[in-house]
Design a protein around this motif. Structure first.
Motif, mmCIF file in Angstrom:
data_model
loop_
_atom_site.group_PDB
_atom_site.id
_atom_site.type_symbol
_atom_site.label_atom_id
_atom_site.label_comp_id
_atom_site.label_asym_id
_atom_site.label_seq_id
_atom_site.Cartn_x
_atom_site.Cartn_y
_atom_site.Cartn_z
ATOM 1 N N LYS A 85 3.540 -2.793 -35.110
ATOM 2 C CA LYS A 85 4.498 -3.849 -35.442
ATOM 3 C C LYS A 85 4.638 -4.847 -34.295
ATOM 4 N N ASP A 102 -1.371 -4.025 -49.333
ATOM 5 C CA ASP A 102 -0.207 -4.911 -49.203
ATOM 6 C C ASP A 102 1.071 -4.115 -48.963
ATOM 7 N N THR A 103 1.230 -3.034 -49.731
ATOM 8 C CA THR A 103 2.434 -2.203 -49.622
ATOM 9 C C THR A 103 2.535 -1.558 -48.251
ATOM 10 N N ARG A 125 3.520 -4.147 -45.701
ATOM 11 C CA ARG A 125 4.938 -4.519 -45.882
ATOM 12 C C ARG A 125 5.860 -3.468 -45.262
ATOM 13 N N LYS A 126 5.544 -2.186 -45.475
ATOM 14 C CA LYS A 126 6.377 -1.116 -44.918
ATOM 15 C C LYS A 126 6.379 -1.152 -43.393
ATOM 16 N N ARG A 167 5.969 -3.939 -41.559
ATOM 17 C CA ARG A 167 6.732 -5.130 -41.166
ATOM 18 C C ARG A 167 8.228 -4.944 -41.371
ATOM 19 N N GLU A 168 8.593 -4.110 -42.347
ATOM 20 C CA GLU A 168 10.016 -3.849 -42.609
ATOM 21 C C GLU A 168 10.606 -2.819 -41.653
ATOM 22 N N GLY A 169 9.783 -2.266 -40.775
ATOM 23 C CA GLY A 169 10.286 -1.384 -39.738
ATOM 24 C C GLY A 169 10.314 0.094 -40.063
ATOM 25 N N GLU A 170 9.655 0.504 -41.169
ATOM 26 C CA GLU A 170 9.620 1.936 -41.491
ATOM 27 C C GLU A 170 8.755 2.717 -40.499
#
Length: 316
Positions: A113, A155-156, A159-160, A162-165
Motif C-alpha cells: 500500500k 480488481d477486487t 481494491r482491498k 487500497r482500502e487498507g485491509e
C-alpha cells in the motif's frame, strides 16, 4: 474427414482476466482465419461461486474448469480457454489440451500500500494471498508476517489493498500485465525466490480429441518452448498428486548454454500447510526432450526427502 464450419464458440470463465485471455485467442483465430466467426460464451465455475473461503479449504480439483469442460463435452462450446495453473493433470476422457500459448511473465509480485519492499514491512504486517504456495514461501522470507486469505478477481484484490485491509498483497505478474496494472507492482520476486504456480502465466486451449476442424486451427497457437516447460511442470504435479490443499510449486525454464545448445532447468518445492516441516526444495536440469521425465524425477526426489510425509499428513 474434417467437416467445414464457419463458427467456433469459446468457453471461458467470466472474470475480466479470463475474458481477456479468451478474446486474445479469439483475435488470433480471426487473424489466421478471417472467414471464421468466433464467439465467446461465459460459464460460471464452482471456484467462481465460492468466494468466501480459501481455495485450500474448498478442496477438490478442477474448481475453475469442470463446468467449462462439461460444456465442451456436450458440444455447447467448441474449445475452452484456461489459465494452465487451474487445469488438473487428469483431463476428462474425450478432451485434450491441444495448444499452450506463449507464456507471459510467470513471476509472482509483491504490491504494498505504501510502496515499500517486503523487507521494509513492519513486524506483524498483514499480507493477503489465497495461495498456500505463496504463504509458505512468504513465511520462509519473513516469519513474522500475518498472512490472511485474499480471494476475488484482480480488481477486487487491488481494491482491498487500497482500502487498507492489507499492508501488502502478492499477485501474479501475468494477470497484472494482461489487465494493464503492472505499474502498481512494488517488487517482482525472482522465480527461484518465490517459485511460481505450476503453469502460471500460460494460456491453455482445451478441445475435443475428435474435433479435427478445431484442432487443425488451434495447433497454430501452440508455442513449443512454453509447451515443453509446462509439460515438465505438470509431470511434477502429476507425480505429487497434490491440489490446493498442499503448498506445491514447480517452475521450468529453457536456458541457452551456448549457441544452438539449450537445456531445461527445473526448480520445485513442497511445503507443510501447518508450517511444522521446513520447505523441501530441489532442482534438476536436462535436455528439452526429457521434459516429462525431469518433472517426474524431481517430484519423486522431493517425496523421498519428506514430501511423502507431508502428503500423508494432509490427506489422512
Amino acid at each position: 474427414m474434417t467437416t467445414k464450419r464457419n463458427k467456433i464458440v469459446i468457453g471461458t470463465r467470466g472474470s475480466k482476466l479470463a475474458l481477456w485471455q479468451a478474446n486474445w485467442v479469439k483475435d488470433k483465430l480471426q487473424t489466421l482465419y478471417p472467414e471464421l466467426k468466433v464467439e465467446i460464451e461465459k460459464i460460471k465455475t464452482t471456484g467462481d461461486k465460492i468466494l468466501d473461503a480459501p481455495l485450500a479449504k474448498i478442496g477438490g480439483k478442477g474448481l475453475f474448469v469442470k463446468e467449462i469442460e462439461e460444456a465442451l463435452l456436450s458440444k455447447r462450446v467448441d474449445l475452452a480457454v484456461h489459465s494452465m495453473k487451474d487445469v488438473p493433470t487428469e483431463i476428462p476422457e474425450g478432451l485434450q489440451i491441444s495448444a499452450i500459448c506463449e507464456r507471459e511473465d510467470p513471476r509472482d509480485v509483491f504490491i504494498s500500500k505504501e510502496g515499500i519492499l517486503l523487507k521494509e514491512l513492519p513486524q506483524g504486517a498483514v499480507v493477503g494471498t489465497s495461495s498456500l504456495r505463496r504463504t509458505v514461501q512468504l513465511k520462509a522470507l519473513r516469519s513474522d508476517l500475518v498472512i490472511k486469505p485474499l480471494r476475488g478477481n484482480v480488481d477486487t484484490r487491488i481494491r482491498k489493498l487500497r482500502e487498507g485491509e492489507f499492508h501488502a498483497i502478492v499477485l501474479a505478474m501475468a494477470g497484472l500485465k494482461r489487465m494493464g496494472f503492472e505499474d502498481i507492482v512494488t517488487q517482482p520476486f525472482p522465480e527461484d525466490l518465490m517459485i511460481p504456480a505450476i503453469g502460471q502465466g500460460a494460456i491453455g486451449i482445451e478441445t475435443r480429441i475428435d474435433d479435427d476442424f478445431v484442432n487443425e486451427r488451434i495447433k497454430h497457437l501452440n508455442h513449443e518452448e512454453t509447451a515443453i516447460c509446462i509439460t515438465a511442470e505438470r509431470a511434477f504435479l502429476s507425480v505429487m498428486g497434490g491440489g490446493c490443499q498442499v503448498p506445491l510449486a514447480c517452475h521450468a525454464r529453457i536456458i541457452n548454454l551456448q549457441p544452438s545448445a539449450f537445456s531445461l532447468k527445473l526448480v520445485g518445492i513442497i511445503g507443510d500447510p501447518e508450517d511444522k516441516i521446513p520447505i523441501i526444495r530441489g532442482s534438476c536440469e536436462g535436455s528439452l526432450s526429457q521434459a516429462e521425465r525431469l518433472g517426474a524425477d524431481l517430484a519423486k526426489e522431493l517425496l523421498k526427502r519428506g514430501g511423502k510425509e507431508i502428503l500423508e499428513k494432509v490427506y489422512k
